[in-house]
Scaffold this active site. Structure first.
Site: not given
Length: 412
Positions: A209, A206, A232, A370, A129
């Site tokens: 997600q 990260d 999320k 993104c 991202h």
């Protein structure tokens, strides 16, 4: 034991009743919400926690002797402990509240600007991202460090052998996502972490997600930094968490100056507070932190094994149905995926498909998500991305397939 495990059944209709927004209509059609990778919906239990805060104990924390302040402080710090337990951090002060994953990444990148120097190298994956690319480019410009990219293949997987070749004693930090937001690819982060550590490099993952689908154990992973966003994970927007190993958080300088992050202040010198307050300047999103804790309670009560199994069924069902559509191409066919399908139909622009299915009450995401380097790799302007959550159903997928077929017929 989770509700799903106790009953040995996943009662999606019961779960759907927890989400008020799923009862509404869009363009005179029942809402089908397939934009969960952008933000998930919020159950009544979390909404109740938000309302309870503002109705009963709205006050600033860590600063007051009065009852409301103490109640708010206790609830906020209890949420921190819930998050610590959920991700299995060793210590609660290794959990830093942020405004989201992007804030957490920027905090770490800013800290590394004091560590990196010209000639150092850092590694990023091609699946990132923008929020895990741009901050590091900025730091490279500032420090003279070099940014190297781990390539991807046509299936949407990282080329692990290339990572091994790029890794060297010059590598100071490796950063990549646990799951690709654009493709749903699950990266082999444990292998990456172990290999990077053997070379003396730190690792930032990260997890924005991954966290809605996978319950990461930061101690088992031995990861140095892990970032997530509450929105999320059935929580509110504007709040998230950076997990960092204590030793690393002590090495990094504060990201922002202000109240709360100090021990003493004079006009001659300031000394900084201990963790976690060193990185939590100013009044935080108190209600958001508390509601994040409530969201984790909700998800853990359902159970992540049950969530993963149910979402895998949705992914397989949607993939099979989509591939029956003429001209269909799915991008990202990794062996390990979460419940994301990113696709195009030959000759049609993804924006046009997204616009038509919205008229039929179905929310999907279109564009580059993104993750423009991924789209450049495939030489496309973007994709239609349908991302599923545990409150979605096969019946909704059937409606979606009908809508995509209608869009193809109208646009061809």
């Amino acid at each position: 034991m989770s509700i799903a495990a106790e009953k040995n059944v996943f009662d999606v209709e019961k779960i759907r009743k927890d989400f008020p927004i799923l009862q509404r209509e869009v363009n005179n059609y029942p809402l089908v919400y397939f934009d969960n990778a952008a933000t998930s919906q919020t159950p009544q239990q979390v909404i109740d926690a938000i309302v309870d805060y503002y109705l009963n104990y709205n006050a600033n924390i860590h600063r007051g002797v009065h009852t409301l302040s103490q109640e708010a402080t206790d609830k906020y710090e209890a949420a921190r402990k819930k998050i610590q337990k959920h991700f299995n951090a060793e210590k609660s002060h290794e959990i830093i509240f942020t405004s989201g994953a992007t804030h957490g990444i920027n905090l770490v990148a800013s800290g590394f600007s004091a560590i990196l120097k010209e000639g150092d190298e850092i590694l990023v994956s091609a699946l990132e991202h923008h929020s895990n690319i741009v901050p590091w480019q900025m730091i490279c410009e500032k420090t003279g460090a070099k940014l190297n990219v781990i390539p991807m293949n046509e299936d949407g997987e990282l080329v692990y052998t290339a990572f091994e070749e790029l890794l060297s004693e010059k590598t100071k930090i490796v950063f990549l996502n646990h799951v690709s937001n654009a493709l749903g690819t699950v990266n082999p982060i444990k292998k990456v972490i172990d290999k990077a550590h053997a070379a003396g490099a730190a690792v930032l993952i990260d997890g924005a997600q991954a966290a809605p689908h996978i319950k990461a154990d930061v101690q088992a992973l031995d990861v140095d930094f892990y970032v997530v966003s509450a929105h999320k994970m059935c929580g509110p927007t504007g709040v998230g968490v950076l997990y960092g190993k204590e030793e690393w958080l002590n090495k990094l300088p504060p990201y922002q100056g202000g109240g709360e992050m100090i021990a003493t202040v004079t006009f001659e010198k300031t000394t900084y507070a201990d963790l976690p307050h060193k990185f939590e300047a100013g009044t935080p999103n108190i209600c958001g932190g508390i509601a994040f804790g409530a969201a984790l309670d909700y998800l853990d009560n359902i159970g992540f094994d049950a969530i993963a199994a149910y979402e895998q069924d949705l992914l397989e069902y949607a993939t099979k149905k989509l591939l029956e559509i003429k001209g269909m191409r799915i991008y990202g066919v990794a062996k390990e995926k979460t419940s994301v399908v990113s696709f195009n139909i030959e000759g049609l622009h993804p924006y046009d498909i997204g616009t038509i299915v919205d008229k039929l009450g179905i929310a999907v995401r279109t564009g580059h998500h993104c993750a423009q380097p991924i789209m450049d790799f495939y030489k496309i302007p973007g994709t239609v991305r349908a991302s599923f959550s545990f409150y979605n159903t096969r019946a909704e997928i059937d409606r979606f397939i009908e809508a995509v077929e209608k869009a193809r017929a109208m646009l061809s």
